[in-house]
Structures are given as C-alpha cells and as structure tokens.
Design a protein around this motif. Sequence first.
Motif, mmCIF file in Angstrom:
data_model
loop_
_atom_site.group_PDB
_atom_site.id
_atom_site.type_symbol
_atom_site.label_atom_id
_atom_site.label_comp_id
_atom_site.label_asym_id
_atom_site.label_seq_id
_atom_site.Cartn_x
_atom_site.Cartn_y
_atom_site.Cartn_z
ATOM 1 N N LEU A 1 0.827 -1.107 0.071
ATOM 2 C CA LEU A 1 -0.039 0.152 -0.180
ATOM 3 C C LEU A 1 0.577 1.200 0.272
ATOM 4 O O LEU A 1 1.146 2.131 -0.515
ATOM 5 C CB LEU A 1 -1.307 0.264 1.474
ATOM 6 N N TYR A 2 1.851 1.128 0.733
ATOM 7 C CA TYR A 2 2.724 2.649 1.029
ATOM 8 C C TYR A 2 3.633 3.177 -0.268
ATOM 9 O O TYR A 2 3.475 4.003 -0.929
ATOM 10 C CB TYR A 2 3.652 2.465 2.232
ATOM 11 N N PRO A 3 4.359 2.124 -1.187
ATOM 12 C CA PRO A 3 4.482 3.033 -2.227
ATOM 13 C C PRO A 3 3.852 2.941 -3.201
ATOM 14 O O PRO A 3 3.995 3.831 -4.015
ATOM 15 C CB PRO A 3 5.750 1.191 -2.479
ATOM 16 N N ALA A 4 2.577 2.801 -3.639
ATOM 17 C CA ALA A 4 1.241 2.993 -4.108
ATOM 18 C C ALA A 4 0.932 4.289 -4.146
ATOM 19 O O ALA A 4 0.118 5.512 -4.722
ATOM 20 C CB ALA A 4 0.397 1.816 -4.620
ATOM 21 N N ALA A 5 0.669 4.816 -2.256
ATOM 22 C CA ALA A 5 0.203 5.281 -1.908
ATOM 23 C C ALA A 5 0.563 6.980 -2.327
ATOM 24 O O ALA A 5 1.007 8.035 -2.207
ATOM 25 C CB ALA A 5 -0.307 5.339 -0.747
ATOM 26 N N ARG A 6 2.536 6.594 -1.951
ATOM 27 C CA ARG A 6 3.592 7.474 -2.179
ATOM 28 C C ARG A 6 3.107 8.037 -3.740
ATOM 29 O O ARG A 6 3.830 9.602 -3.978
ATOM 30 C CB ARG A 6 4.227 7.093 -1.866
ATOM 31 N N LYS A 7 3.294 6.617 -4.303
ATOM 32 C CA LYS A 7 2.884 7.555 -5.772
ATOM 33 C C LYS A 7 1.511 8.305 -6.517
ATOM 34 O O LYS A 7 1.448 9.022 -7.229
ATOM 35 C CB LYS A 7 2.459 5.861 -6.772
ATOM 36 N N ALA A 8 0.604 7.666 -5.517
ATOM 37 C CA ALA A 8 -1.048 8.402 -5.997
ATOM 38 C C ALA A 8 -1.030 10.310 -5.873
ATOM 39 O O ALA A 8 -1.946 11.008 -5.426
ATOM 40 C CB ALA A 8 -1.563 8.150 -5.685
ATOM 41 N N PHE A 9 -0.026 10.145 -3.942
ATOM 42 C CA PHE A 9 -0.493 11.298 -3.642
ATOM 43 C C PHE A 9 0.233 12.816 -3.601
ATOM 44 O O PHE A 9 1.620 12.028 -3.726
ATOM 45 C CB PHE A 9 -0.184 11.256 -2.107
ATOM 46 N N ALA A 10 -0.142 13.831 -3.560
ATOM 47 C CA ALA A 10 0.470 15.023 -3.849
ATOM 48 C C ALA A 10 1.141 15.140 -2.405
ATOM 49 O O ALA A 10 2.254 15.375 -2.788
ATOM 50 C CB ALA A 10 -0.785 16.117 -3.747
ATOM 51 N N ASP A 11 0.259 14.883 -1.810
ATOM 52 C CA ASP A 11 1.537 14.876 0.048
ATOM 53 C C ASP A 11 2.273 13.863 -0.122
ATOM 54 O O ASP A 11 1.947 13.004 0.626
ATOM 55 C CB ASP A 11 0.708 15.671 0.656
ATOM 56 N N LYS A 12 3.275 13.677 0.639
ATOM 57 C CA LYS A 12 3.974 12.463 0.278
ATOM 58 C C LYS A 12 4.325 12.312 1.659
ATOM 59 O O LYS A 12 4.635 10.973 2.802
ATOM 60 C CB LYS A 12 5.052 12.346 -0.095
ATOM 61 N N GLY A 13 4.176 13.651 2.667
ATOM 62 C CA GLY A 13 4.418 13.679 3.973
ATOM 63 C C GLY A 13 3.034 12.313 5.150
ATOM 64 O O GLY A 13 3.573 11.777 5.774
ATOM 65 N N LEU A 14 2.257 11.916 4.568
ATOM 66 C CA LEU A 14 1.518 10.894 5.132
ATOM 67 C C LEU A 14 1.706 9.661 5.086
ATOM 68 O O LEU A 14 1.623 9.017 6.737
ATOM 69 C CB LEU A 14 0.096 11.563 4.203
ATOM 70 N N VAL A 15 2.927 9.694 3.814
ATOM 71 C CA VAL A 15 3.053 7.809 3.479
ATOM 72 C C VAL A 15 3.870 8.235 4.771
ATOM 73 O O VAL A 15 4.828 7.068 5.968
ATOM 74 C CB VAL A 15 3.328 7.589 2.180
ATOM 75 N N ASP A 16 5.327 9.705 4.522
ATOM 76 C CA ASP A 16 6.631 9.197 6.094
ATOM 77 C C ASP A 16 5.901 8.966 7.267
ATOM 78 O O ASP A 16 6.394 8.516 7.901
ATOM 79 C CB ASP A 16 7.465 10.737 5.664
ATOM 80 N N GLU A 17 4.939 9.747 7.942
ATOM 81 C CA GLU A 17 4.346 9.815 9.113
ATOM 82 C C GLU A 17 3.886 7.950 9.414
ATOM 83 O O GLU A 17 4.106 7.774 10.182
ATOM 84 C CB GLU A 17 2.915 11.176 9.188
ATOM 85 N N ALA A 18 3.330 7.685 8.112
ATOM 86 C CA ALA A 18 2.886 6.233 8.503
ATOM 87 C C ALA A 18 3.965 5.566 9.321
ATOM 88 O O ALA A 18 4.071 4.067 9.924
ATOM 89 C CB ALA A 18 1.991 6.195 8.199
ATOM 90 N N GLU A 19 5.069 5.866 7.943
ATOM 91 C CA GLU A 19 6.143 4.896 8.176
ATOM 92 C C GLU A 19 7.203 4.821 9.405
ATOM 93 O O GLU A 19 7.472 4.307 9.770
ATOM 94 C CB GLU A 19 7.091 5.138 7.235
ATOM 95 N N ARG A 20 7.028 6.663 9.527
ATOM 96 C CA ARG A 20 7.314 6.024 11.197
ATOM 97 C C ARG A 20 7.775 6.153 12.154
ATOM 98 O O ARG A 20 7.371 5.783 13.440
ATOM 99 C CB ARG A 20 7.932 8.110 10.934
ATOM 100 N N GLU A 21 5.520 5.725 12.636
ATOM 101 C CA GLU A 21 4.727 5.439 13.011
ATOM 102 C C GLU A 21 5.136 3.105 13.493
ATOM 103 O O GLU A 21 4.701 3.411 14.197
ATOM 104 C CB GLU A 21 3.268 5.553 13.212
ATOM 105 N N HIS A 22 5.316 2.997 11.696
ATOM 106 C CA HIS A 22 5.467 1.757 12.120
ATOM 107 C C HIS A 22 7.350 2.066 12.246
ATOM 108 O O HIS A 22 7.501 0.284 13.676
ATOM 109 C CB HIS A 22 5.458 0.911 10.845
ATOM 110 N N ASP A 23 8.001 2.451 12.153
ATOM 111 C CA ASP A 23 9.588 2.121 12.797
ATOM 112 C C ASP A 23 9.198 2.051 14.228
ATOM 113 O O ASP A 23 9.870 1.017 15.365
ATOM 114 C CB ASP A 23 9.878 3.300 12.169
ATOM 115 N N GLU A 24 8.815 3.097 15.146
ATOM 116 C CA GLU A 24 8.424 2.978 16.413
ATOM 117 C C GLU A 24 7.446 1.781 16.772
ATOM 118 O O GLU A 24 8.494 1.671 18.269
ATOM 119 C CB GLU A 24 7.358 4.012 16.718
ATOM 120 N N ALA A 25 6.660 1.338 16.279
ATOM 121 C CA ALA A 25 6.015 0.124 16.164
ATOM 122 C C ALA A 25 7.135 -1.523 16.517
ATOM 123 O O ALA A 25 7.068 -2.050 17.176
ATOM 124 C CB ALA A 25 4.542 -0.401 15.869
#
Length: 201
Positions: free
Chosen positions: A97-121
Amino acid sequence: MFERLKAAMSHMSGDLKSPAKDMMNRMRGDPTTPTEYAKAGQKVAPDVTRLLEEDHRVVMGWFDAYRFETDPSYKEAWAVRICTALVAHMQAEEEILYPAARKAFADKGLVDEAEREHDEAKELIDRIVEAGAASSEEEDLVLTLSAAIQAHVAEEESDFFPKVRQTDLDLYELGERLAARRTELLQELTATGPMPARTLH
C-alpha cells in the motif's frame, strides 16, 4: 526486525496449556485472502483500506484480551500473537500500500508519517522480544505498543485511508495483493511449528 522476531520465535518453548496452544495454532489456519474467506463461507475481504481496518479491529481486541488476562501462559500467548500479526500487517502494508500511495499522493508526508509510526512500533516489538516471557517489563512494553498502535490506527483511518479512497488506485487489486503477502509473511513467521509460548533472549 522481521528476521529477529522469526529467529526468536523459532527458539521459543512450546509449554502452553492445551487451550492456549489451540488458540495460537488457529492463527495459522485463519482465512487471510479473499479466496480463503469465500471458501470458509465468510464475506470476501473488500478493498485494501477495509481489509486493513478489519486487521486493526482484530488486533485491538487482542490487546484488550492481553490486558485483562491473568494467566501468565495465556497472557504470553496473546503477546506473541499480537507481535506476529503486527509484523506481518506492517510489512505487507509497507510493501504493497505505502509505495502505491506515495505515487498517488501529492503530499508524501502522510506516507512518511505512517512509516515513522511503523518504525516506532517495530522498535517496541524488538524490545518485547528481548524482554522475555511474562515479565513486568514485557507487560509495560505491550501496553505501550497498544497505545502506539491505537494512535496510529486513529490517524490512518481518519486521514490516510480516506485520502487513499480518493485516488485512482485499484483498491481491490491492492487488497488482494496485500492479503496474499500477509499470508506469506504469517506462514514464514509460523513455519517452525505451533505458535510459541514465549520469546527467548
């Protein structure tokens, strides 16, 4: 982190009481792809965001079961089940999902934030693996993980997923791919036998 959890799981003892062992083993046979849902007579998992939301509901219920469990053997079974499911869920989401969303979103910050939260988990899961079975440190870490996942779920479902639904992405194709990948990851994590009783250092 995935390899570390897999290695820890392969060395865990299997001294769970029989009902807990049965509960853990069921995870390996749960339907996880649209085809398996249909064969099991259950509703077919819908688009990728709905599938992930279903995962969220399930794991949050497991956190509740962990919180209220008093038997150390059962409590440990819930901790292992939670960590295993989260690792498979997060890795599949990051790969599909995240790579597809990164390509589709104008704002890449949403994916970056989700990945950061995954890293914390993932860091918390690593610490749970290191803490060992039924320790007070493990319990504190599992409850911290629960709070982190709850916050991540709230943000993902209120902001990230609605934006995914507004794109031209094929959510059903992504859902099928993610479910299949999650199944592969769960099988890889649990391939060494029954779900283990506890983690070892």
